[in-house]
Design an enzyme around this catalytic site. Structure first.
Site, mmCIF file in Angstrom:
data_model
loop_
_atom_site.group_PDB
_atom_site.id
_atom_site.type_symbol
_atom_site.label_atom_id
_atom_site.label_comp_id
_atom_site.label_asym_id
_atom_site.label_seq_id
_atom_site.Cartn_x
_atom_site.Cartn_y
_atom_site.Cartn_z
ATOM 1 N N ASP A 7 0.820 -1.220 0.000
ATOM 2 C CA ASP A 7 0.000 0.000 0.000
ATOM 3 C C ASP A 7 0.851 1.267 0.000
ATOM 4 O O ASP A 7 1.957 1.284 0.532
ATOM 5 C CB ASP A 7 -0.901 -0.022 1.250
ATOM 6 C CG ASP A 7 -1.972 1.039 1.179
ATOM 7 O OD1 ASP A 7 -2.367 1.427 0.071
ATOM 8 O OD2 ASP A 7 -2.428 1.488 2.252
ATOM 9 N N SER A 37 -7.529 -5.489 -4.551
ATOM 10 C CA SER A 37 -8.612 -6.035 -3.727
ATOM 11 C C SER A 37 -9.934 -6.040 -4.488
ATOM 12 O O SER A 37 -10.076 -5.367 -5.520
ATOM 13 C CB SER A 37 -8.758 -5.203 -2.447
ATOM 14 O OG SER A 37 -9.403 -3.977 -2.735
ATOM 15 N N ASN A 57 -10.984 -2.561 -4.940
ATOM 16 C CA ASN A 57 -10.195 -1.614 -5.735
ATOM 17 C C ASN A 57 -10.813 -1.275 -7.096
ATOM 18 O O ASN A 57 -10.353 -0.350 -7.777
ATOM 19 C CB ASN A 57 -8.746 -2.114 -5.919
ATOM 20 C CG ASN A 57 -7.903 -2.003 -4.661
ATOM 21 O OD1 ASN A 57 -7.009 -2.802 -4.421
ATOM 22 N ND2 ASN A 57 -8.169 -1.001 -3.830
HETATM 23 C C1 IPE Z 1 -5.398 -2.519 0.237
HETATM 24 O O1 IPE Z 1 -5.104 -1.184 0.074
HETATM 25 C C2 IPE Z 1 -5.336 -3.248 -1.063
HETATM 26 C C3 IPE Z 1 -4.011 -3.375 -1.655
HETATM 27 C C4 IPE Z 1 -2.882 -2.883 -1.219
HETATM 28 C C5 IPE Z 1 -3.974 -4.127 -2.856
HETATM 29 P P1 IPE Z 1 -6.241 -0.074 -0.144
HETATM 30 O O2 IPE Z 1 -5.524 1.177 -0.405
HETATM 31 O O3 IPE Z 1 -7.211 -0.548 -1.155
HETATM 32 O O4 IPE Z 1 -6.954 -0.072 1.275
HETATM 33 P P2 IPE Z 1 -7.790 1.061 2.006
HETATM 34 O O5 IPE Z 1 -8.819 1.554 1.029
HETATM 35 O O6 IPE Z 1 -6.840 2.126 2.404
HETATM 36 O O7 IPE Z 1 -8.377 0.381 3.201
HETATM 37 C C1 IPE Z 2 -1.672 0.198 -3.239
HETATM 38 O O1 IPE Z 2 -1.433 1.561 -3.268
HETATM 39 C C2 IPE Z 2 -2.015 -0.391 -4.585
HETATM 40 C C3 IPE Z 2 -3.413 -0.811 -4.725
HETATM 41 C C4 IPE Z 2 -4.322 -0.721 -3.819
HETATM 42 C C5 IPE Z 2 -3.800 -1.344 -6.014
HETATM 43 P P1 IPE Z 2 -2.603 2.630 -3.279
HETATM 44 O O2 IPE Z 2 -2.985 2.887 -4.684
HETATM 45 O O3 IPE Z 2 -3.713 2.211 -2.377
HETATM 46 O O4 IPE Z 2 -1.851 3.891 -2.683
HETATM 47 P P2 IPE Z 2 -2.463 4.952 -1.686
HETATM 48 O O5 IPE Z 2 -2.928 4.190 -0.482
HETATM 49 O O6 IPE Z 2 -3.578 5.650 -2.411
HETATM 50 O O7 IPE Z 2 -1.309 5.842 -1.372
HETATM 51 MG MG MG Z 3 -4.072 2.519 -0.414
#
Ligand code: IPE
Ligand code: IPE
Ligand code: MG
Length: 245
Positions: free
Chosen positions: A24, A69, A72
């Site tokens: 993340d 996820s 996502n």
């Molecule tokens: C969790 O991160 C999913 C992945 C890293 C693939 P998210 O960025 O989707 O989670 P939330 O929305 O902050 O809980």
């Molecule tokens: C994790 O990074 C990757 C996925 C969830 C696909 P994020 O895209 O959630 O990055 P932040 O949390 O917005 O910084």
């Molecule tokens: Mg994230």
């Protein structure tokens, strides 16, 4: 058995058998640099390569990476498309690398709704690596812990319906054997960088007794030294599993 990893001039570390990582912070990494979120995903995907190679080197036997996820899909079409394209780049590379590695690749999550070109590569890579005896790499794509448990319930309900088992026969082991990570040990250590203190629907069944490591750094900046810090801390934890030590 957990491996012992000795770095020069430092005490040996107990390497967890199974490490799971929530990758993340890609978006924030990009935003901090005035770049589009997609640039963060690119950097994050490269870091996955570095960290998984390192984990293999130090003797981690099972790794699970959360890449996308079931929630996502709420993101913009462009962002989702970039992630899927990066995933495809990785799959092409992984298929070529299978010739020189003994690692086994497993994709966890509901792949049925992914692009056909991705599904084909995923199926091929899984089949080609299924007899490999090295580390197991679980890549979580369109993965949700609740979805995983609901799918397991459906499978078990079918067995009841077919008269193969009675409802009373349902056990915890049966559920563990019906989820994506069947036959694998639960994660010993779950790592989430980027200063978020939640599981976000990751391995919710398997994490019942996992140890956690939350880090401030964003995933693209997470280095092998950060991983060493997490493992070092894990080495000093006392796990009781509800018992007394
Ligand atoms: C969790 O991160 C999913 C992945 C890293 C693939 P998210 O960025 O989707 O989670 P939330 O929305 O902050 O809980
Ligand atoms: C994790 O990074 C990757 C996925 C969830 C696909 P994020 O895209 O959630 O990055 P932040 O949390 O917005 O910084
Ligand atoms: Mg994230």
């Amino acid at each position: 058995m957990m491996a012992i990893f000795k770095k020069e001039k430092s005490q040996p570390l107990i390497v967890p058998q199974h490490i799971a990582i929530i990758m993340d912070g890609n978006g924030r990494w990009a935003k901090k640099r005035g770049l589009p979120r997609t640039a963060g995903h690119k950097k994050g995907a490269n870091n996955f390569r570095t960290i998984s190679d390192y984990m293999n080197k130090i003797g981690v036997k099972y790794m699970t990476f959360y890449a996308f996820s079931t929630e996502n899909w709420k993101r913009s079409k462009e962002e989702v498309e970039t992630i899927m394209n990066l995933f495809k780049d990785y799959l092409i590379e992984a298929e070529q690398r299978l010739l020189e590695t003994d690692m086994r690749m497993i994709f966890i999550g509901d792949r049925s709704v992914l692009r056909p070109d991705l599904i084909e590569l995923m199926n091929r890579i899984e089949a080609a690596s299924k007899d490999n005896t090295g580390a197991i790499v679980n890549m979580a794509i369109n993965y949700g812990g609740r979805q995983e448990i609901a799918t397991a319930c459906k499978k078990i309900a079918q067995k009841v319906k077919a008269g193969e088992i009675e409802p009373e026969d349902i056990t915890e082991d049966m559920i563990s054997a019906s989820i994506y990570t069947a036959n694998q040990p639960d994660p010993d250590l779950i790592i989430r960088p980027s200063c978020e203190f939640r599981l976000s629907n990751f391995l919710i069944w398997q994490s019942a007794y996992s140890e956690f490591w939350f880090d401030n750094v964003l995933w693209p900046d997470f280095t092998t030294r950060d991983l060493d810090r997490a493992i070092h801390d894990f080495s000093n934890r006392q796990r009781r599993f509800g018992g007394v030590k």
